[in-house]
Design a protein around this motif. Sequence first.
Motif, PDB file in Angstrom:
ATOM      1  N   GLY B  75       0.796  -1.232   0.000  1.00 17.36           N
ATOM      2  CA  GLY B  75       0.000   0.000   0.000  1.00 17.36           C
ATOM      3  C   GLY B  75       0.816   1.263   0.000  1.00 17.36           C
ATOM      4  N   ALA B  76       2.133   1.148   0.137  1.00 18.83           N
ATOM      5  CA  ALA B  76       2.969   2.344   0.143  1.00 18.83           C
ATOM      6  C   ALA B  76       3.638   2.571  -1.199  1.00 18.83           C
ATOM      7  CB  ALA B  76       4.028   2.238   1.235  1.00 18.83           C
ATOM      8  N   SER B  77       3.521   1.610  -2.124  1.00 18.23           N
ATOM      9  CA  SER B  77       4.094   1.780  -3.457  1.00 18.23           C
ATOM     10  C   SER B  77       3.276   0.928  -4.406  1.00 18.23           C
ATOM     11  CB  SER B  77       5.560   1.337  -3.460  1.00 18.23           C
ATOM     12  OG  SER B  77       6.063   1.447  -4.770  1.00 18.23           O
ATOM     13  N   THR B  78       2.278   1.573  -5.025  1.00 21.13           N
ATOM     14  CA  THR B  78       1.250   0.821  -5.736  1.00 21.13           C
ATOM     15  C   THR B  78       1.476   0.862  -7.243  1.00 21.13           C
ATOM     16  OG1 THR B  78      -0.052   2.825  -5.679  1.00 21.13           O
ATOM     17  CG2 THR B  78      -0.491   1.206  -3.984  1.00 21.13           C
ATOM     18  N   GLY B  79       0.809  -0.021  -7.971  1.00 21.94           N
ATOM     19  CA  GLY B  79       0.889   0.031  -9.422  1.00 21.94           C
ATOM     20  C   GLY B  79       0.478  -1.264 -10.080  1.00 21.94           C
TER      21      GLY B  79
END
Lengths: 564, 199
Positions: B75-79
């Motif tokens: 959830g801190a680095s999405t894609g």
Amino acid sequence: MNTELFGVVAILFLTFILAWPLGKYISKVFKGEKVWSDFLSPLENWVLRICSIDPNESMDWKRNMKAMLRLNLIFFLWSILILMIQKYIPIWNPANIGNMEATLAYNTATSFTSNTNLQHYSGETGLSYFSQLLVICFLQFVSAGTGIATLALLFKGLVQKQAADLGNFYHLFLKSCTRILLPLSIVVAIIFLLNGMPTTFAGLQEVQTLEGDTVQVATGPVAPVIAIKQLGTNGGGFFGPNCAHPFENANYLTNISANISILLIPVALVFAFGFYLNRKKLAWIFFGVMTIVFLTFVSSAATFESSGNPEIAKLGISQPPGSMEGKEVRFGAAASALWGVSTTSTSNGSVNSMHDSQTPFSGGIFLLDMMINAVYGGVGVGFINFFMFVVIAVFIGGLMIGRTPEFLGKKIEAREVKIASLVILLHPFLILVGTAIAAFTAAIEPAIGWLNNPSYHGFSEMLYEFTSASANNGSGFEGLADNTPFWNIACGTVMLLGRYLPIIGPIALAGSLAAKKSVPFSSGSLKVDSLAFGVVLLGVLVVIAALSFFPALTLGPIAEFFSM
Amino acid sequence: MKAILKDLKLHFATLILFGLLFPLLIWAIGLLFPHQSNGLPIYKEGKLIGFENIGQKFYSDKYFWGRPSAMDYNGASTGGSNKGPTNPEYLAQVEERIQQFLDKNPGVKRSEIPSELVTASGSGLDPHISPQGARIQVARVAAARNLDPERVRQLVESHIEAPLLGLFGTARVNVLKLNLALDEMDSGNNTDKELKSGL
């Protein structure tokens, strides 16, 4: 499937219904007539007074353009400065985000100043909340205001008779922000907020999952930024995956609101043209031409996405949801395709699915949409681009019937046609030259590692990036590893040229039209508010786009389509 | 020079209006709706265990699984994966996911697997799967928990979220909410029996 289709129809229906009264309202705002939002005028007058701006001072096209450029230069300098020092700003940086590297800061500042919102960073790891609000949110208002105000100058140029005055850019700019963008943004932001899109300064949240893992979830003041991002055809995401992220687009209702917001002002500005010049029939012709292209694109993209990826079908699984790579279940394939066409038509550039993973045909449509860049188009500038095609169509139409080309009682002469041709040719020039250099580099240096996908699709990634930059769109085939000095500087520069030249040219043209004598309409004049002219205009749009870009499209999406 | 001063003033005036006051106004309205403005958090015994719309990674047999995530539900680095539709590497990966799913869910036919279960979402945090995607996991989940499959199936059916107003969009199942209800049913199972026998 049927409910997915109903969703698409509902979004389009609501957009067109709302755009008509909004167009009427915008025309009144431009003219300074009485409107419900006049209670804001003390605020505007106060701002203008402290800035020592006389709102009634009329300026010619050159002075207006100088004001626009100076102001935009200041926006740009402010933004690049903040992005490069954001780490040192003591407030609103709970996740301790570092400073941006120089070429990335250049790219980001040009991108948001030029209303493009191409992002070579990811919001949750690249920007502090301070930058999200005082650079991104701020630029999303003022870059959109710049575009709308510029269109107001063009409208004024079309009604003037033998006068140099195009209105006052400062006043129009401020009113575009306060009267058009602000009220709509407040409404949309509240809808987003109530549907669970965060509006908090709390930073990363630690979550203990059901499986017992610990994960960090990024939050932030999302709802207000997403509202103006959509309404101002900006499109830059608060988070990396943009409006595919559940915090940027929580459910189907927010998806409807956001998709309407993408299309609303660009469509309304077409109607505003009709009200402002009292040429409603002509506005309908323009709207019709754009909408024919738009609906053709929507229906083909939706068909291809809903019927799924043929390569996945070969693996023997079921695809009732359609092609789902890079898409979200809560929107479904059809609404994702509609969004893709909406966002590339209007030079918005936000995405609710990953365009890189769409089927080749849809990817090609998104490219073509940005190559035309005048199907509704970005706020203000979209109609200006479209107007360039109108000038060319008037010229060609005039030649076809052997009469002096004229538009709304103004003779279209060599100077106007030259400006329009140059502006139209600039777009393919920037895209094709940029892509050629990139493709050449990637071919002689395969180890450079730019591409996330091999073969034709890899070429499409590069073509898409330059098309998006030149069209001031901002979406991407995001597999491209674009945070490198080459892409940052090349795209940054293409965005600047692709933004300001197609504004300055047409406003110079408006200035020269305003100075002209009005010729009375006669039987020898070209009748522009006719179906025949609409057909010519549509032909000009399609032929110019097809001739300029067909070879490049053949190497990318078309080749990929036929390889399946 | 005078013109630049004018422009600078206008810059700062609009900066304060639109970069500061507008977001703060929305933030202030958000204070009236703390649940919504915090992104619909879910607490259990005072601990934050998730957000309604943020998907979580499920891998145990006893939980319904969500979609594959290119970012592993970070959830801190999405894609998304940004894989092209004809990329051979990508298609091999999908095939591998299909195999894994079939291994873990004996009895499910390949043609019953809906595509969202083996393709990565756009955000990497997609909270939903299709109803079909949940139904074909019922047998596995029920077996892992020693529950009556019929009860689990009913739980799935009751967690199908209809399209908006029944008309617009997709029908879907929120995996986190379903698993929460499942945990509750499972733990309430014994207490239920005790209560009933007590009566």
